[in-house]
Design an enzyme around this catalytic site. Structure first.
Site, PDB file in Angstrom:
ATOM      1  N   HIS A 274       9.079  -3.415   3.653  1.00 27.21           N
ATOM      2  CA  HIS A 274       8.807  -3.606   2.220  1.00 27.21           C
ATOM      3  C   HIS A 274      10.106  -3.910   1.466  1.00 27.21           C
ATOM      4  O   HIS A 274      10.142  -4.749   0.571  1.00 27.21           O
ATOM      5  CB  HIS A 274       8.183  -2.348   1.618  1.00 27.21           C
ATOM      6  CG  HIS A 274       6.899  -1.916   2.266  1.00 27.21           C
ATOM      7  ND1 HIS A 274       6.814  -0.786   3.034  1.00 27.21           N
ATOM      8  CD2 HIS A 274       5.653  -2.453   2.248  1.00 27.21           C
ATOM      9  CE1 HIS A 274       5.566  -0.632   3.458  1.00 27.21           C
ATOM     10  NE2 HIS A 274       4.838  -1.629   3.004  1.00 27.21           N
TER      11      HIS A 274
ATOM     12  N   LYS B 217       8.308  -2.394  12.046  1.00 25.64           N
ATOM     13  CA  LYS B 217       8.130  -1.297  11.081  1.00 25.64           C
ATOM     14  C   LYS B 217       6.732  -1.353  10.495  1.00 25.64           C
ATOM     15  O   LYS B 217       6.228  -2.437  10.164  1.00 25.64           O
ATOM     16  CB  LYS B 217       9.140  -1.423   9.943  1.00 25.64           C
ATOM     17  CG  LYS B 217      10.560  -1.295  10.405  1.00 25.64           C
ATOM     18  CD  LYS B 217      11.286  -0.213   9.640  1.00 25.64           C
ATOM     19  CE  LYS B 217      12.708  -0.118  10.141  1.00 25.64           C
ATOM     20  NZ  LYS B 217      13.277   1.189   9.888  1.00 25.64           N
TER      21      LYS B 217
ATOM     22  N   GLU C 288      11.686  -0.257   5.421  1.00 28.21           N
ATOM     23  CA  GLU C 288      12.615  -1.398   5.334  1.00 28.21           C
ATOM     24  C   GLU C 288      11.906  -2.750   5.324  1.00 28.21           C
ATOM     25  O   GLU C 288      12.475  -3.736   4.858  1.00 28.21           O
ATOM     26  CB  GLU C 288      13.607  -1.375   6.486  1.00 28.21           C
ATOM     27  CG  GLU C 288      14.040   0.013   6.856  1.00 28.21           C
ATOM     28  CD  GLU C 288      15.537   0.202   6.808  1.00 28.21           C
ATOM     29  OE1 GLU C 288      16.257  -0.748   7.127  1.00 28.21           O
ATOM     30  OE2 GLU C 288      15.959   1.305   6.445  1.00 28.21           O
TER      31      GLU C 288
ATOM     32  N   ARG D  54       1.942   2.764   9.452  1.00 27.32           N
ATOM     33  CA  ARG D  54       1.064   3.400  10.441  1.00 27.32           C
ATOM     34  C   ARG D  54       1.837   3.968  11.634  1.00 27.32           C
ATOM     35  O   ARG D  54       1.256   4.719  12.426  1.00 27.32           O
ATOM     36  CB  ARG D  54      -0.003   2.418  10.933  1.00 27.32           C
ATOM     37  CG  ARG D  54      -1.051   2.108   9.874  1.00 27.32           C
ATOM     38  CD  ARG D  54      -2.254   1.361  10.443  1.00 27.32           C
ATOM     39  NE  ARG D  54      -3.374   1.358   9.508  1.00 27.32           N
ATOM     40  CZ  ARG D  54      -3.663   0.350   8.678  1.00 27.32           C
ATOM     41  NH1 ARG D  54      -2.936  -0.746   8.678  1.00 27.32           N
ATOM     42  NH2 ARG D  54      -4.695   0.439   7.861  1.00 27.32           N
TER      43      ARG D  54
ATOM     44  N   LEU E 276       6.696   3.158   1.532  1.00 22.93           N
ATOM     45  CA  LEU E 276       7.575   2.000   1.712  1.00 22.93           C
ATOM     46  C   LEU E 276       8.661   2.239   2.757  1.00 22.93           C
ATOM     47  O   LEU E 276       9.220   3.329   2.854  1.00 22.93           O
ATOM     48  CB  LEU E 276       8.218   1.638   0.369  1.00 22.93           C
ATOM     49  CG  LEU E 276       7.232   1.346  -0.770  1.00 22.93           C
ATOM     50  CD1 LEU E 276       7.989   0.968  -2.041  1.00 22.93           C
ATOM     51  CD2 LEU E 276       6.245   0.249  -0.403  1.00 22.93           C
TER      52      LEU E 276
ATOM     53  N   MET F 206       0.836  -1.199   0.000  1.00 25.43           N
ATOM     54  CA  MET F 206       0.000   0.000   0.000  1.00 25.43           C
ATOM     55  C   MET F 206       0.873   1.254   0.000  1.00 25.43           C
ATOM     56  O   MET F 206       0.399   2.354   0.280  1.00 25.43           O
ATOM     57  CB  MET F 206      -0.942   0.002   1.211  1.00 25.43           C
ATOM     58  CG  MET F 206      -1.893  -1.201   1.189  1.00 25.43           C
ATOM     59  SD  MET F 206      -3.408  -0.930   2.092  1.00 25.43           S
ATOM     60  CE  MET F 206      -2.801  -0.627   3.727  1.00 25.43           C
TER      61      MET F 206
ATOM     62  N   GLN G 111     -10.400  -2.955   1.511  1.00 30.08           N
ATOM     63  CA  GLN G 111      -9.979  -3.646   2.733  1.00 30.08           C
ATOM     64  C   GLN G 111     -10.057  -2.769   3.980  1.00 30.08           C
ATOM     65  O   GLN G 111      -9.664  -3.192   5.059  1.00 30.08           O
ATOM     66  CB  GLN G 111      -8.577  -4.236   2.564  1.00 30.08           C
ATOM     67  CG  GLN G 111      -7.453  -3.235   2.522  1.00 30.08           C
ATOM     68  CD  GLN G 111      -6.148  -3.888   2.084  1.00 30.08           C
ATOM     69  OE1 GLN G 111      -6.023  -4.381   0.965  1.00 30.08           O
ATOM     70  NE2 GLN G 111      -5.170  -3.901   2.968  1.00 30.08           N
TER      71      GLN G 111
HETATM   72  P1  AMP Z   1       1.460  -2.839   3.500  1.00 35.65           P
HETATM   73  O1  AMP Z   1       2.010  -1.810   2.576  1.00 35.65           O
HETATM   74  O2  AMP Z   1       1.461  -2.425   4.941  1.00 35.65           O
HETATM   75  O3  AMP Z   1       0.158  -3.418   3.029  1.00 35.65           O
HETATM   76  O4  AMP Z   1       2.488  -4.053   3.456  1.00 35.65           O
HETATM   77  C1  AMP Z   1       2.870  -4.646   2.245  1.00 35.65           C
HETATM   78  C2  AMP Z   1       3.650  -5.900   2.522  1.00 35.65           C
HETATM   79  O5  AMP Z   1       4.800  -5.597   3.315  1.00 35.65           O
HETATM   80  C3  AMP Z   1       2.851  -6.930   3.333  1.00 35.65           C
HETATM   81  O6  AMP Z   1       3.109  -8.220   2.837  1.00 35.65           O
HETATM   82  C4  AMP Z   1       3.385  -6.737   4.725  1.00 35.65           C
HETATM   83  O7  AMP Z   1       3.276  -7.905   5.524  1.00 35.65           O
HETATM   84  C5  AMP Z   1       4.830  -6.404   4.455  1.00 35.65           C
HETATM   85  N1  AMP Z   1       5.388  -5.703   5.620  1.00 35.65           N
HETATM   86  C6  AMP Z   1       4.931  -4.561   6.185  1.00 35.65           C
HETATM   87  N2  AMP Z   1       5.656  -4.235   7.268  1.00 35.65           N
HETATM   88  C7  AMP Z   1       6.592  -5.197   7.405  1.00 35.65           C
HETATM   89  C8  AMP Z   1       7.654  -5.448   8.341  1.00 35.65           C
HETATM   90  N3  AMP Z   1       7.885  -4.634   9.361  1.00 35.65           N
HETATM   91  N4  AMP Z   1       8.415  -6.539   8.154  1.00 35.65           N
HETATM   92  C9  AMP Z   1       8.189  -7.387   7.127  1.00 35.65           C
HETATM   93  N5  AMP Z   1       7.211  -7.217   6.209  1.00 35.65           N
HETATM   94  C10 AMP Z   1       6.432  -6.136   6.339  1.00 35.65           C
END
Ligand code: AMP
Length: 289
Positions: free
Chosen positions: A47, A194, A45, A197, A43, A40, A71
């Site tokens: 991501h 990380k 670390e 949010r 980005l 989403m 969602q």
């Molecule tokens: P988001 O942009 O929050 O929807 O996350 C996108 C992808 O990055 C998802 O698969 C998350 O699980 C992964 N992700 C987000 N934060 C972390 C983190 N701290 N460590 C590992 N993967 C992450």
């Protein structure tokens, strides 16, 4: 050509499904493999670790940046969710991404949309209880992304452990022709997982948010020392969170790693997961054992 432009030329940013399809078709004609990292945006670390893994394992890598309205519940943070495409593009360029797919909600859902991917059992626990429409939105958008990009591999973070379990189950149940890879949780230096949010937190809340990490590390330590009684582990984890006045528990649970159903004894693969409000911000963390 100004410095930096060359990299820009290598990585494309496209907004339409047709452009993604055309690019992937070209890659396929060359016999190249394709990895997908759905995000989403905003980005960090976490991501980045998914991107690095995807770049290492695939000839070409697509990162989708889409804050998926489907969602989010009606009272959730869709409007305030942080966005910074310029920063995201730079990070992707630097890490060897080939294409960013950044569609508008209209491109993804048009003005009429009636088809959903829904899941039973796994989505009725943990985050599914406080976020009833969340996983339907996740499964639907991820299915669409898989159909648009047709990746060989897709990468998801263990940070969103229930999401990872749900996606793996969906791919298995619906025979989707790709491999799902889960990647470890990336944390700040002080241990906070990380998350995009985290930007919502005030300085005071940022300090209070460490209670998630303390609770998770405490539970993990108990399991590592041989404790098998979930009640005892959950009581200790809960007590730790309750020490922090700014924290309000949504849930603290231990579930079967595959089905997301609660267990009483640690006699199989488990997920210990917590969701905690720090002020208005809902944060999650977990460990697997
Ligand atoms: P988001 O942009 O929050 O929807 O996350 C996108 C992808 O990055 C998802 O698969 C998350 O699980 C992964 N992700 C987000 N934060 C972390 C983190 N701290 N460590 C590992 N993967 C992450």
């Amino acid at each position: 050509v100004p410095a930096g432009m060359e990299i820009k030329i290598k990585m494309k940013i496209v907004e339409t499904i047709a452009e993604v399809r055309a690019q992937v078709k070209e890659w396929r004609a060359q016999g190249l493999s394709v990895g997908l990292v759905p995000t989403m945006g905003y980005l960090h670390e976490g991501h980045k670790s998914l991107i690095d893994r995807a770049v290492a394992e695939n000839d070409k890598v697509v990162v989708s940046v889409f804050v998926n309205p489907m969602q989010f519940g009606p009272t959730e943070d869709l409007a305030s969710y942080p966005r910074d495409l310029e920063h995201d593009a730079k990070l992707c360029e630097e890490h060897g991404v080939d294409l960013i797919f950044h569609p508008t909600p209209e491109e993804m859902y048009g003005d009429q949309f009636y088809s959903y991917v829904d899941m039973d059992v796994l989505t009725k626990e943990l985050c599914g209880l406080s976020r009833p429409v969340h996983f339907r939105g996740v499964c639907t958008v991820v299915t669409k992304l898989f159909n648009i990009v047709t990746p060989d591999r897709a990468y998801f973070g263990q940070k969103d452990a229930q999401q990872l379990a749900v996606i793996k189950r969906m791919v298995k149940d619906l025979n989707m022709p790709l491999t799902i890879t889960g990647c470890p949780i990336i944390r700040e230096a002080d241990g906070l997982a990380k998350s995009s949010r985290n930007t919502y937190l005030s300085i005071e809340e940022r300090a209070a948010a460490l209670v998630l990490r303390r609770s998770i590390f405490l539970g993990k330590e108990m399991v590592e020392k041989g404790e098998r009684d979930c009640k005892k582990i959950l009581a200790a984890m809960t007590a730790e969170i309750e020490k922090e006045p700014l924290a309000k528990i949504d849930y603290v649970k231990i579930v079967d790693l595959d089905t997301m159903q609660q267990v009483e004894k640690i006699d199989r693969g488990i997920l210990a997961a917590i969701a905690v409000y720090i002020g208005k911000t809902r944060l999650i963390d977990n460990f697997i054992a």
